[in-house]
Design an enzyme around this catalytic site. Sequence first.
Site, PDB file in Angstrom:
ATOM      1  N   HIS A  41     -12.861  36.234  -2.895  1.00 55.95           N
ATOM      2  CA  HIS A  41     -11.463  36.499  -3.410  1.00 55.95           C
ATOM      3  C   HIS A  41     -10.693  37.646  -3.009  1.00 55.95           C
ATOM      4  CE1 HIS A  41     -12.415  33.755  -7.080  1.00 55.95           C
ATOM      5  NE2 HIS A  41     -11.838  33.120  -6.198  1.00 55.95           N
ATOM      6  N   HIS A 123     -13.036  30.412 -13.893  1.00 54.90           N
ATOM      7  CA  HIS A 123     -13.431  31.198 -12.671  1.00 54.90           C
ATOM      8  C   HIS A 123     -14.403  30.370 -11.908  1.00 54.90           C
ATOM      9  CE1 HIS A 123     -15.434  34.283 -10.145  1.00 54.90           C
ATOM     10  NE2 HIS A 123     -14.376  34.797 -10.054  1.00 54.90           N
ATOM     11  N   GLU A 125     -16.998  30.817 -10.313  1.00 55.65           N
ATOM     12  CA  GLU A 125     -18.554  31.108 -10.436  1.00 55.65           C
ATOM     13  C   GLU A 125     -18.709  30.444 -11.572  1.00 55.65           C
ATOM     14  OE1 GLU A 125     -19.775  35.181 -10.598  1.00 55.65           O
ATOM     15  OE2 GLU A 125     -21.261  34.669 -12.088  1.00 55.65           O
ATOM     16  N   SER A 261     -15.249  42.279  -2.645  1.00 51.47           N
ATOM     17  CA  SER A 261     -14.305  41.423  -1.577  1.00 51.47           C
ATOM     18  C   SER A 261     -13.551  42.217  -0.701  1.00 51.47           C
ATOM     19  CB  SER A 261     -14.148  40.208  -2.305  1.00 51.47           C
ATOM     20  OG  SER A 261     -12.978  40.450  -3.312  1.00 51.47           O
TER      21      SER A 261
END
Length: 277
Positions: A41, A123, A125, A261
Amino acid sequence: MEILLSKEAGFCFGVKRALKLTNQTLEKSNGNVYTLGPLIHNPQVIEDLKNKGVLVVQGMDEITTGVVILRSHGVSPKLYQQILDSGLDIVDAVCPNVKRVQKLVSQLKQEGYTVVVVGEKNHPEVMSIPGIVEGDTIVIESIEQAEKFPQVERIGMVAQTTQTCEYFRKIAGILLHKTFELRVYHTICDAVERSQQDSYKIAKQVEMMLVVGGKNSANTSRLAQICADSGCVTYHIETASEIQPEWLKGIKKIGITAGASTPPWIIEGVVAALQVV
Ligand code: SF4
């Protein structure tokens, strides 16, 4: 101006691993390298990868040949099966911590627990966790939802890797009163936890915090929230270009942290921009 930079700012091991696998794939391939959704991200890193030939697609119908890289956040079991069935080459860049959550949830379901994930239901994940898409693994997104949770026999609990321990503990405390048996797995990522603690510590010592990272990054947004909750004036930025001169008026001590990230070059850019003020 004094600058305190978090020693935990930037790439975690899961992101470094995903980027290394992607770069190795690019070296070996002759084009047609895809990720289903962004690899990580961070829009600037994704743009850089795009320029090198890694294309982000939203579904398998957009790919006919080449290599599919499974992104760090994981893919749902259904999508994974579709990728396998396609016969395309697969590079698995899913973070091992995310895989651990998926494995624990499968195990809890097999053992007959009502499975609860503390996290954000949209999300990627969380969407990659078994049973989420089908609706038989339950996502709790707020204290209110935990309070309204029905009484059940056995609850198994995990967290999205980027949640805070304090919040996870609070939800566990509420669910304890909703069941005869509560099994809790600590699945919050070490790197995330260390970064949250260090960012909070810095936020307590400075007049202003800059939290650097993708606006779409859950862990960066969480860091911004933690810094703001400490009482420090906090701005979430993606790059140095977003810093407004009026934010810095009268500021003598500033803190910088960054999501897992966020690449080093962006963090260095922010530090450099402040050094010339
Ligand atoms: S933040 Fe943690 S869980 Fe997420 S990719 Fe990095 S190491 Fe993995």
